[in-house]
Motif scaffolding. Structure first.
Motif, short mmCIF file in Angstrom:
data_model
loop_
_atom_site.label_atom_id
_atom_site.label_comp_id
_atom_site.label_asym_id
_atom_site.label_seq_id
_atom_site.Cartn_x
_atom_site.Cartn_y
_atom_site.Cartn_z
N TYR A 17 0.85 -1.25 0.04
CA TYR A 17 -0.04 0.05 -0.01
C TYR A 17 0.94 1.28 -0.09
O TYR A 17 0.69 2.17 -0.90
CB TYR A 17 -1.01 -0.14 1.37
CG TYR A 17 -2.07 0.81 1.28
CD1 TYR A 17 -2.26 2.09 0.55
CD2 TYR A 17 -2.94 0.68 2.54
CE1 TYR A 17 -3.25 2.78 0.78
CE2 TYR A 17 -3.92 1.78 2.90
CZ TYR A 17 -3.91 2.86 1.91
OH TYR A 17 -5.28 3.47 2.34
N ARG A 18 1.92 1.27 0.70
CA ARG A 18 2.86 2.34 0.89
C ARG A 18 3.32 2.56 -0.74
O ARG A 18 3.42 3.90 -1.13
CB ARG A 18 4.21 2.10 1.67
CG ARG A 18 3.84 2.27 3.14
CD ARG A 18 5.24 1.34 3.94
NE ARG A 18 4.81 0.95 5.11
CZ ARG A 18 5.33 0.02 5.83
NH1 ARG A 18 6.46 -0.68 5.23
NH2 ARG A 18 5.23 -0.57 7.01
N VAL A 19 4.00 1.73 -1.20
CA VAL A 19 4.46 1.84 -2.60
C VAL A 19 3.33 2.32 -3.49
O VAL A 19 3.82 3.13 -4.42
CB VAL A 19 5.22 0.33 -2.78
CG1 VAL A 19 5.74 0.73 -4.31
CG2 VAL A 19 6.47 0.25 -2.07
N VAL A 72 10.41 0.90 1.78
CA VAL A 72 11.10 2.13 1.99
C VAL A 72 12.08 2.14 1.09
O VAL A 72 12.17 3.52 0.29
CB VAL A 72 11.32 2.27 3.24
CG1 VAL A 72 12.05 3.72 3.53
CG2 VAL A 72 10.04 2.34 4.40
N ALA A 73 13.09 1.20 0.68
CA ALA A 73 13.95 1.41 -0.16
C ALA A 73 13.28 1.61 -1.86
O ALA A 73 13.94 2.33 -2.58
CB ALA A 73 14.67 0.05 -0.25
N LEU A 101 9.99 9.53 10.69
CA LEU A 101 8.70 9.39 11.02
C LEU A 101 8.21 8.08 10.10
O LEU A 101 7.53 7.19 10.76
CB LEU A 101 7.84 10.60 10.59
CG LEU A 101 8.17 11.72 11.32
CD1 LEU A 101 7.23 12.98 10.44
CD2 LEU A 101 7.27 11.57 12.79
N ALA A 102 8.89 8.03 8.95
CA ALA A 102 8.53 6.74 8.28
C ALA A 102 8.76 5.44 8.80
O ALA A 102 8.31 4.42 8.77
CB ALA A 102 9.09 6.78 6.87
N GLN A 103 10.02 5.51 9.48
CA GLN A 103 10.63 4.29 9.86
C GLN A 103 10.07 4.18 11.29
O GLN A 103 9.84 2.63 11.72
CB GLN A 103 12.23 4.45 10.23
CG GLN A 103 12.95 4.48 8.89
CD GLN A 103 13.09 3.18 7.88
OE1 GLN A 103 12.64 1.98 8.57
NE2 GLN A 103 13.57 3.10 7.03
#
Length: 221
Positions: A17-19, A72-73, A101-103
């Motif tokens: 979903y993030r990607v 994230v990468a 924040l993302a991590q």
């Protein structure tokens, strides 16, 4: 960079979903390659997919012959390959804040309530459903308490996690809020998170990335 983008995804995977959000924010066309994480013991364990991603996980992004793993990468790769619009801010200080924040979501909250952990609890340790649900809620709430404090206290927070345009941190936060709602977490104590969620879900990039909008979405999974 004209090579085709293909995303191995599962409709309810928050990492995928993030990607999807990131791809949409960039305005990039891509092909979805569904990997059903539940059917037949999980298609992510089939040899064909394991050859692509030995971690047996989604998402995996194919950019031509390039293979990029880890959500994230992948998002940072997209930001470097297609610099506009940006997912990360211009300055080192601001990028560090957004990455932190993302991590907080991707490294600290999500790994404790993803499918493989819950399956291990269920199938190996025989943990009852009620206790598994309590585990999920506990770690989401603990993580959101920290996220809320970081967002609420920092003037760099704007309409979104950082400033007035969505970026990497929002790509990670919104799927985790979806998971929180899915598992019945009371979000009343997190007004900043809820405000940012509302701002994000008014944008087509976030709407089109939602789980129920995906080609492999279904009533039961």
């Amino acid at each position: 960079m004209s090579e085709q983008l293909r995303l191995y995804s599962y409709w309810r995977s928050s990492a995928a979903y993030r990607v999807r959000i990131g791809l949409n924010l960039k305005g990039l066309a891509y092909e979805t390659l569904p990997v059903h994480l539940v059917r037949d013991g999980g298609e992510q364990h089939q040899p064909g997919y394991v050859a692509v991603n030995p971690q047996h996980m989604v998402p995996t992004l194919m950019h031509g012959v390039r293979v990029i793993r880890q959500s994230v990468a992948i998002l940072e790769y997209l930001d470097e390959a297609w610099p506009s619009p940006r997912l990360l801010p211009m300055t080192a200080r601001d990028r560090a804040r957004v990455r932190g924040l993302a991590q907080l979501v991707a490294s600290d909250i999500h790994p404790l309530n993803n499918l493989r952990v819950l399956r291990y609890f269920e199938q190996t340790w025989r943990v009852p459903q009620a206790e598994r649900d309590e585990w999920i809620k506990h770690w989401i709430v603990e993580g959101f308490e920290a996220m809320e404090a970081l967002l609420e206290s920092d003037p760099a927070t704007g309409a979104f996690c950082h400033g007035q345009v969505p970026g990497l941190a929002d790509c990670c936060l919104i799927p985790q809020v979806f998971n929180a709602r899915r598992f019945g977490v009371d979000l009343a104590a997190f007004p900043t998170i809820r405000r940012i969620e509302q701002a994000c879900l008014e944008l087509p990039a976030f709407i089109e990335a939602m789980p129920d909008k995906q080609p492999d979405a279904q009533q039961l999974a």
